[in-house]
Design a protein around this motif. Structure first.
Motif, PDB file in Angstrom:
ATOM      1  N   ALA A  51       0.844  -1.187   0.000  1.00  0.00           N
ATOM      2  CA  ALA A  51       0.000   0.000   0.000  1.00  0.00           C
ATOM      3  C   ALA A  51       0.876   1.233   0.000  1.00  0.00           C
ATOM      4  CB  ALA A  51      -0.882   0.020   1.242  1.00  0.00           C
ATOM      5  N   PRO A  52       0.334   2.349  -0.443  1.00  0.00           N
ATOM      6  CA  PRO A  52       1.043   3.603  -0.209  1.00  0.00           C
ATOM      7  C   PRO A  52       1.124   3.860   1.296  1.00  0.00           C
ATOM      8  CG  PRO A  52      -0.687   3.889  -1.857  1.00  0.00           C
ATOM      9  CD  PRO A  52      -0.883   2.538  -1.238  1.00  0.00           C
ATOM     10  N   SER A  53       2.177   4.525   1.738  1.00  0.00           N
ATOM     11  CA  SER A  53       2.353   4.867   3.150  1.00  0.00           C
ATOM     12  C   SER A  53       1.137   5.645   3.653  1.00  0.00           C
ATOM     13  CB  SER A  53       3.613   5.722   3.284  1.00  0.00           C
ATOM     14  OG  SER A  53       3.881   5.982   4.629  1.00  0.00           O
ATOM     15  N   GLY A  54       0.584   5.221   4.795  1.00  0.00           N
ATOM     16  CA  GLY A  54      -0.561   5.909   5.385  1.00  0.00           C
ATOM     17  C   GLY A  54      -1.906   5.329   5.012  1.00  0.00           C
ATOM     18  N   SER A  55      -1.913   4.209   4.268  1.00  0.00           N
ATOM     19  CA  SER A  55      -3.179   3.588   3.851  1.00  0.00           C
ATOM     20  C   SER A  55      -3.800   2.693   4.924  1.00  0.00           C
ATOM     21  CB  SER A  55      -2.968   2.754   2.581  1.00  0.00           C
ATOM     22  OG  SER A  55      -2.566   3.582   1.526  1.00  0.00           O
ATOM     23  N   GLY A  56      -3.056   2.424   5.989  1.00  0.00           N
ATOM     24  CA  GLY A  56      -3.567   1.553   7.048  1.00  0.00           C
ATOM     25  C   GLY A  56      -3.096   0.115   6.925  1.00  0.00           C
ATOM     26  N   LYS A  57      -2.115  -0.111   6.082  1.00  0.00           N
ATOM     27  CA  LYS A  57      -1.603  -1.467   5.825  1.00  0.00           C
ATOM     28  C   LYS A  57      -1.099  -2.149   7.091  1.00  0.00           C
ATOM     29  CE  LYS A  57       2.199  -1.128   3.795  1.00  0.00           C
ATOM     30  NZ  LYS A  57       3.633  -1.218   3.773  1.00  0.00           N
ATOM     31  N   THR A  58      -0.282  -1.454   7.856  1.00  0.00           N
ATOM     32  CA  THR A  58       0.317  -2.060   9.045  1.00  0.00           C
ATOM     33  C   THR A  58      -0.755  -2.435  10.069  1.00  0.00           C
ATOM     34  OG1 THR A  58       2.356  -0.866   8.625  1.00  0.00           O
ATOM     35  CG2 THR A  58       2.073  -1.752  10.840  1.00  0.00           C
ATOM     36  N   THR A  59      -1.759  -1.593  10.224  1.00  0.00           N
ATOM     37  CA  THR A  59      -2.893  -1.890  11.115  1.00  0.00           C
ATOM     38  C   THR A  59      -3.600  -3.162  10.664  1.00  0.00           C
ATOM     39  OG1 THR A  59      -3.209   0.462  11.561  1.00  0.00           O
ATOM     40  CG2 THR A  59      -5.093  -0.980  12.004  1.00  0.00           C
ATOM     41  N   LEU A  60      -3.806  -3.303   9.363  1.00  0.00           N
ATOM     42  CA  LEU A  60      -4.504  -4.478   8.827  1.00  0.00           C
ATOM     43  C   LEU A  60      -3.648  -5.736   8.910  1.00  0.00           C
ATOM     44  CD1 LEU A  60      -6.281  -2.634   5.913  1.00  0.00           C
ATOM     45  CD2 LEU A  60      -7.406  -3.693   7.889  1.00  0.00           C
ATOM     46  N   VAL A  61      -2.354  -5.607   8.733  1.00  0.00           N
ATOM     47  CA  VAL A  61      -1.453  -6.755   8.890  1.00  0.00           C
ATOM     48  C   VAL A  61      -1.486  -7.234  10.341  1.00  0.00           C
ATOM     49  CG1 VAL A  61       0.982  -7.451   8.904  1.00  0.00           C
ATOM     50  CG2 VAL A  61       0.047  -6.238   6.930  1.00  0.00           C
ATOM     51  N   LYS A  62      -1.415  -6.311  11.292  1.00  0.00           N
ATOM     52  CA  LYS A  62      -1.468  -6.678  12.714  1.00  0.00           C
ATOM     53  C   LYS A  62      -2.790  -7.368  13.042  1.00  0.00           C
ATOM     54  CE  LYS A  62       1.924  -3.431  14.480  1.00  0.00           C
ATOM     55  NZ  LYS A  62       2.208  -2.079  14.915  1.00  0.00           N
ATOM     56  N   TYR A  63      -3.872  -6.889  12.459  1.00  0.00           N
ATOM     57  CA  TYR A  63      -5.186  -7.517  12.653  1.00  0.00           C
ATOM     58  C   TYR A  63      -5.150  -8.975  12.174  1.00  0.00           C
ATOM     59  CZ  TYR A  63     -10.055  -8.714  11.840  1.00  0.00           C
ATOM     60  OH  TYR A  63     -11.272  -9.367  11.827  1.00  0.00           O
ATOM     61  N   CYS A  64      -4.606  -9.207  10.994  1.00  0.00           N
ATOM     62  CA  CYS A  64      -4.517 -10.583  10.453  1.00  0.00           C
ATOM     63  C   CYS A  64      -3.686 -11.479  11.368  1.00  0.00           C
ATOM     64  CB  CYS A  64      -3.898 -10.576   9.059  1.00  0.00           C
ATOM     65  SG  CYS A  64      -5.021  -9.999   7.794  1.00  0.00           S
ATOM     66  N   LEU A  65      -2.578 -10.949  11.856  1.00  0.00           N
ATOM     67  CA  LEU A  65      -1.725 -11.736  12.750  1.00  0.00           C
ATOM     68  C   LEU A  65      -2.468 -12.117  14.030  1.00  0.00           C
ATOM     69  CD1 LEU A  65       1.596  -9.781  12.215  1.00  0.00           C
ATOM     70  CD2 LEU A  65       1.209 -12.182  11.627  1.00  0.00           C
ATOM     71  N   ASP A  66      -3.335 -11.237  14.520  1.00  0.00           N
ATOM     72  CA  ASP A  66      -4.151 -11.530  15.710  1.00  0.00           C
ATOM     73  C   ASP A  66      -5.229 -12.568  15.416  1.00  0.00           C
ATOM     74  OD1 ASP A  66      -2.709  -9.707  17.199  1.00  0.00           O
ATOM     75  OD2 ASP A  66      -4.216  -8.104  17.025  1.00  0.00           O
ATOM     76  N   GLN A  67      -5.736 -12.577  14.181  1.00  0.00           N
ATOM     77  CA  GLN A  67      -6.858 -13.450  13.815  1.00  0.00           C
ATOM     78  C   GLN A  67      -6.437 -14.863  13.410  1.00  0.00           C
ATOM     79  OE1 GLN A  67     -10.232 -12.432  14.032  1.00  0.00           O
ATOM     80  NE2 GLN A  67      -9.140 -10.815  15.113  1.00  0.00           N
ATOM     81  N   PHE A  68      -5.256 -15.016  12.835  1.00  0.00           N
ATOM     82  CA  PHE A  68      -4.844 -16.298  12.258  1.00  0.00           C
ATOM     83  C   PHE A  68      -3.513 -16.754  12.856  1.00  0.00           C
ATOM     84  CE2 PHE A  68      -7.384 -14.108   9.033  1.00  0.00           C
ATOM     85  CZ  PHE A  68      -8.341 -15.075   8.740  1.00  0.00           C
ATOM     86  N   ILE A  87     -10.681  -8.519   4.501  1.00  0.00           N
ATOM     87  CA  ILE A  87      -9.358  -9.147   4.536  1.00  0.00           C
ATOM     88  C   ILE A  87      -9.395 -10.476   5.281  1.00  0.00           C
ATOM     89  CG2 ILE A  87      -7.084  -8.870   5.605  1.00  0.00           C
ATOM     90  CD1 ILE A  87      -7.226  -5.961   4.489  1.00  0.00           C
ATOM     91  N   ALA A  88     -10.131 -10.538   6.375  1.00  0.00           N
ATOM     92  CA  ALA A  88     -10.238 -11.797   7.127  1.00  0.00           C
ATOM     93  C   ALA A  88     -10.808 -12.903   6.236  1.00  0.00           C
ATOM     94  CB  ALA A  88     -11.093 -11.603   8.376  1.00  0.00           C
TER      95      ALA A  88
END
Length: 189
Positions: free
Chosen positions: A11-28, A179-180
């Motif tokens: 993603a472009p910087s600031g799109s929320g990518k890191t937040t969404l990656v952390k969410y995936c790591l918590d879910q799976f 994403i989930a």
């Protein structure tokens, strides 16, 4: 489930990518973050070997010469980012799925390398203006750096077409749901 899979987030910087990656790591539980190597300075509380492997430009170039990277990119002069082969193998050896948080060129390169073993997801901001607002609110960069990032983001949006899926992160909860579902289906396939 077949082994040796990777999930690529770009993603472009600031799109929320890191937040969404952390969410995936918590879910799976099967997902494990691939720590990228970089020559940029740590931001905030970032730690070597946790958030990134921080190297000097010379150290990074030595690793390039030793063919230590799956892929790497010189994003700006002497600002390298790359994926270490040893990091991918470490995660696969544990029986886990690698999750990457990389810039768009790295994402396109990783998809080419891993092909059907990879699910590539592009996180897009709702608009360039919203992206600029997020970067200003984040308060980690000066205005000149933000202007550079916004200009780069406009170019990076052109890469979205090379990804398997594009998620517009306008509503964070909706983006998380989408994403989930994508990640869950890919891991189970």
């Amino acid at each position: 489930m077949s082994s040796k899979k990777v999930i690529i987030f770009s993603a472009p910087s600031g799109s929320g990518k890191t937040t969404l990656v952390k969410y995936c790591l918590d879910q799976f539980a099967k997902l494990q973050f691939s720590i990228s190597a970089t020559t940029r300075q740590p931001r905030g509380e970032e730690k070597h070997g946790v958030d990134y492997f921080f190297h000097t430009p010379d150290e990074f170039r030595q690793k390039i010469a030793l063919d230590a990277f799956v892929e790497y990119e010189e994003v700006y002069t002497d600002k390298y980012y790359g994926t270490l082969k040893s990091e991918v193998e470490r995660i696969w050896d544990l029986g886990n799925v690698v999750i990457f948080d990389v810039d768009v060129k790295g994402g396109v390169n990783l998809k080419k390398i891993f092909a059907e073993k990879a699910l590539s997801i592009f996180i897009a901001p709702p608009s360039i203006q919203e992206l600029e607002n997020r970067l200003i609110k984040r308060n980690t960069d000066d205005l000149e750096t933000i202007k550079t990032r916004v200009a780069k983001a406009e170019e990076e949006l052109g890469y979205a077409q090379y990804f398997d899926e594009v998620i517009v992160n306008d509503d964070l909860n909706q983006a998380k749901e989408e994403i989930a579902k994508l990640v869950g289906n890919f891991i189970e396939a």
